[in-house]
Motif scaffolding. Structure first.
Motif, PDB file in Angstrom:
ATOM      1  N   MET A  38       0.807  -1.223   0.000  1.00 42.85           N
ATOM      2  CA  MET A  38       0.000   0.000   0.000  1.00 42.85           C
ATOM      3  C   MET A  38       0.841   1.275   0.000  1.00 42.85           C
ATOM      4  SD  MET A  38      -3.042  -1.089   2.660  1.00 42.85           S
ATOM      5  CE  MET A  38      -3.953   0.408   2.291  1.00 42.85           C
ATOM      6  N   PHE A  39       1.969   1.266   0.692  1.00 41.55           N
ATOM      7  CA  PHE A  39       2.727   2.507   0.877  1.00 41.55           C
ATOM      8  C   PHE A  39       4.103   2.476   0.208  1.00 41.55           C
ATOM      9  CE2 PHE A  39       0.144   1.855   4.788  1.00 41.55           C
ATOM     10  CZ  PHE A  39      -0.823   2.804   4.509  1.00 41.55           C
ATOM     11  N   LYS A  40       4.481   1.339  -0.376  1.00 44.37           N
ATOM     12  CA  LYS A  40       5.762   1.213  -1.072  1.00 44.37           C
ATOM     13  C   LYS A  40       6.951   1.507  -0.162  1.00 44.37           C
ATOM     14  CE  LYS A  40       3.202   0.440  -4.630  1.00 44.37           C
ATOM     15  NZ  LYS A  40       2.904  -0.979  -4.979  1.00 44.37           N
ATOM     16  N   THR A  41       6.823   1.145   1.112  1.00 43.63           N
ATOM     17  CA  THR A  41       7.948   1.228   2.039  1.00 43.63           C
ATOM     18  C   THR A  41       8.274  -0.197   2.499  1.00 43.63           C
ATOM     19  OG1 THR A  41       6.454   1.600   3.911  1.00 43.63           O
ATOM     20  CG2 THR A  41       7.341   3.547   2.823  1.00 43.63           C
ATOM     21  N   TYR A  42       9.569  -0.453   2.702  1.00 44.44           N
ATOM     22  CA  TYR A  42       9.979  -1.854   2.822  1.00 44.44           C
ATOM     23  C   TYR A  42      10.820  -2.148   4.064  1.00 44.44           C
ATOM     24  CZ  TYR A  42       8.625  -1.476  -2.068  1.00 44.44           C
ATOM     25  OH  TYR A  42       7.924  -1.225  -3.213  1.00 44.44           O
ATOM     26  N   ARG A  43      10.779  -1.284   5.066  1.00 45.55           N
ATOM     27  CA  ARG A  43      11.614  -1.504   6.255  1.00 45.55           C
ATOM     28  C   ARG A  43      11.275  -2.830   6.925  1.00 45.55           C
ATOM     29  NH1 ARG A  43      10.814  -0.435  11.651  1.00 45.55           N
ATOM     30  NH2 ARG A  43      12.696  -0.069  12.886  1.00 45.55           N
ATOM     31  N   ASN A  44       9.991  -3.038   7.247  1.00 45.93           N
ATOM     32  CA  ASN A  44       9.576  -4.286   7.887  1.00 45.93           C
ATOM     33  C   ASN A  44       9.703  -5.470   6.943  1.00 45.93           C
ATOM     34  OD1 ASN A  44       8.586  -4.103  10.713  1.00 45.93           O
ATOM     35  ND2 ASN A  44       7.373  -2.440   9.870  1.00 45.93           N
ATOM     36  N   THR A  45       9.500  -5.227   5.659  1.00 44.61           N
ATOM     37  CA  THR A  45       9.595  -6.321   4.684  1.00 44.61           C
ATOM     38  C   THR A  45      11.008  -6.888   4.643  1.00 44.61           C
ATOM     39  OG1 THR A  45       7.993  -5.081   3.366  1.00 44.61           O
ATOM     40  CG2 THR A  45       8.991  -6.992   2.332  1.00 44.61           C
ATOM     41  N   LYS A  46      11.999  -6.005   4.637  1.00 44.35           N
ATOM     42  CA  LYS A  46      13.393  -6.468   4.622  1.00 44.35           C
ATOM     43  C   LYS A  46      13.722  -7.223   5.907  1.00 44.35           C
ATOM     44  CE  LYS A  46      15.158  -2.429   3.768  1.00 44.35           C
ATOM     45  NZ  LYS A  46      16.155  -1.370   3.578  1.00 44.35           N
ATOM     46  N   ALA A  47      13.248  -6.715   7.043  1.00 44.17           N
ATOM     47  CA  ALA A  47      13.508  -7.401   8.314  1.00 44.17           C
ATOM     48  C   ALA A  47      12.877  -8.788   8.314  1.00 44.17           C
ATOM     49  CB  ALA A  47      12.969  -6.562   9.468  1.00 44.17           C
ATOM     50  N   MET A  48      11.658  -8.887   7.789  1.00 44.58           N
ATOM     51  CA  MET A  48      10.991 -10.188   7.750  1.00 44.58           C
ATOM     52  C   MET A  48      11.732 -11.157   6.838  1.00 44.58           C
ATOM     53  SD  MET A  48       7.028 -11.094   6.738  1.00 44.58           S
ATOM     54  CE  MET A  48       7.296 -10.816   4.981  1.00 44.58           C
ATOM     55  N   LYS A 188      16.883  -2.915  -4.922  1.00 46.78           N
ATOM     56  CA  LYS A 188      16.932  -2.265  -6.236  1.00 46.78           C
ATOM     57  C   LYS A 188      15.791  -1.256  -6.373  1.00 46.78           C
ATOM     58  CE  LYS A 188      17.073  -3.350 -11.173  1.00 46.78           C
ATOM     59  NZ  LYS A 188      17.027  -4.454 -12.182  1.00 46.78           N
ATOM     60  N   ARG A 189      14.590  -1.648  -5.896  1.00 47.10           N
ATOM     61  CA  ARG A 189      13.447  -0.742  -5.969  1.00 47.10           C
ATOM     62  C   ARG A 189      13.668   0.475  -5.069  1.00 47.10           C
ATOM     63  NH1 ARG A 189       7.833  -0.873  -7.074  1.00 47.10           N
ATOM     64  NH2 ARG A 189       8.124  -2.922  -8.022  1.00 47.10           N
ATOM     65  N   GLU A 190      14.244   0.257  -3.883  1.00 48.98           N
ATOM     66  CA  GLU A 190      14.501   1.382  -2.983  1.00 48.98           C
ATOM     67  C   GLU A 190      15.522   2.346  -3.589  1.00 48.98           C
ATOM     68  OE1 GLU A 190      13.704   0.084   1.588  1.00 48.98           O
ATOM     69  OE2 GLU A 190      15.604  -0.558   0.713  1.00 48.98           O
ATOM     70  N   ARG A 191      16.551   1.821  -4.244  1.00 50.85           N
ATOM     71  CA  ARG A 191      17.530   2.706  -4.884  1.00 50.85           C
ATOM     72  C   ARG A 191      16.867   3.523  -5.989  1.00 50.85           C
ATOM     73  NH1 ARG A 191      21.233  -1.694  -3.984  1.00 50.85           N
ATOM     74  NH2 ARG A 191      20.696  -2.601  -6.012  1.00 50.85           N
ATOM     75  N   ALA A 192      15.960   2.892  -6.740  1.00 50.92           N
ATOM     76  CA  ALA A 192      15.254   3.624  -7.797  1.00 50.92           C
ATOM     77  C   ALA A 192      14.364   4.711  -7.200  1.00 50.92           C
ATOM     78  CB  ALA A 192      14.420   2.645  -8.629  1.00 50.92           C
ATOM     79  N   GLN A 193      13.680   4.375  -6.072  1.00 48.76           N
ATOM     80  CA  GLN A 193      12.838   5.368  -5.399  1.00 48.76           C
ATOM     81  C   GLN A 193      13.677   6.535  -4.890  1.00 48.76           C
ATOM     82  OE1 GLN A 193      10.906   3.013  -2.379  1.00 48.76           O
ATOM     83  NE2 GLN A 193       9.042   2.776  -3.585  1.00 48.76           N
ATOM     84  N   HIS A 194      14.870   6.216  -4.332  1.00 52.96           N
ATOM     85  CA  HIS A 194      15.744   7.260  -3.798  1.00 52.96           C
ATOM     86  C   HIS A 194      16.235   8.166  -4.925  1.00 52.96           C
ATOM     87  CE1 HIS A 194      18.510   9.134  -1.026  1.00 52.96           C
ATOM     88  NE2 HIS A 194      19.526   8.919  -1.863  1.00 52.96           N
ATOM     89  N   ALA A 195      16.606   7.568  -6.045  1.00 54.58           N
ATOM     90  CA  ALA A 195      17.076   8.365  -7.185  1.00 54.58           C
ATOM     91  C   ALA A 195      15.963   9.257  -7.717  1.00 54.58           C
ATOM     92  CB  ALA A 195      17.585   7.429  -8.291  1.00 54.58           C
TER      93      ALA A 195
END
Length: 222
Positions: A38-48, A188-195
């Protein structure tokens, strides 16, 4: 050999440390999937995903060494239906079971109600499980398709290992590679979002500077 009192103390200490880590990290299985979708944030996803990779290697490694005691449970259409309903409930509750415990400890009354009805649901499930039309789990773990009982058969790496004669750690490594691939994809998606974010920031700064320069030129003309 520890005494019962020492065992209770160790369990209390372990639970306290685990609870503290959960509270401080704000880890939540539901948030790991909800935030990514829903929010395109992945902090918890990476931890899981990291936790799943560690558990997969450790769990299947112990099973291959013969020291593991894997849980025996059925995997079938009933599992998918139950998990789907559980997921809906957790999204409504705004937390998974673990974070519901944490929020209840913090004094969240909504989480307390969610926790109470989790126990109610588990109790109702225990009544259904004992009904005769739900086959006991050990009888369904045959490694074969068991459509009449709505069981898919292949329960876990232990069952697959027994069927094909391959150590469980092999299946664990395959699963870990898949999980690592997902983790790399998220990075990879996070780097694209950051760029993309930096690009928008630079564009905003450029427009702001142009607007300020025009305003300064207008003031000089006046």
């Amino acid at each position: 050999m520890m005494t019962p009192v020492a065992e209770c103390f160790v369990a209390f200490l372990f639970g306290s440390v685990a609870g503290l880590l959960m509270q401080r990290s704000r880890f939540c299985n539901t948030a790991a999937l909800r935030d990514a979708i829903m929010f395109k944030t992945y902090r918890n996803t990476k931890a899981m995903l990291v936790a799943m990779m560690i558990l997969t290697i450790g769990f299947t490694g112990f099973m291959s060494l013969g020291a593991g005691h894997p849980l025996q449970f059925d995997v079938g259409l009933n599992t998918f239906a139950g998990l789907f309903l559980f997921g809906i409930g957790m999204v409504f509750a705004g937390a998974c079971t673990v974070s519901t415990w944490v929020k209840t400890g913090e004094g969240n009354l909504g989480a307390l109600w969610a926790l109470i009805f989790t126990f109610v649901g588990m109790f109702l499930f225990s009544l259904v499980w004992s009904a005769s039309w739900w086959p006991p789990a050990p009888q369904t773990m045959t490694g074969q398709i068991n459509a009449p009982a709505l069981q898919l058969g292949f329960a876990n790496a232990q069952t697959l290992g027994e069927k094909f004669g391959v150590p469980a750690i092999v299946f664990g490594l395959v699963q870990t590679v898949v999980l690592f691939g997902l983790y790399r994809g998220i990075l990879k998606r996070e780097r694209a979002q950051h760029a993309e974010h930096e690009k928008h920031e630079r564009e905003h700064a450029r427009k702001k500077a142009e607007k300020a320069a025009k305003a300064a030129a207008a003031n000089q003309t006046a």
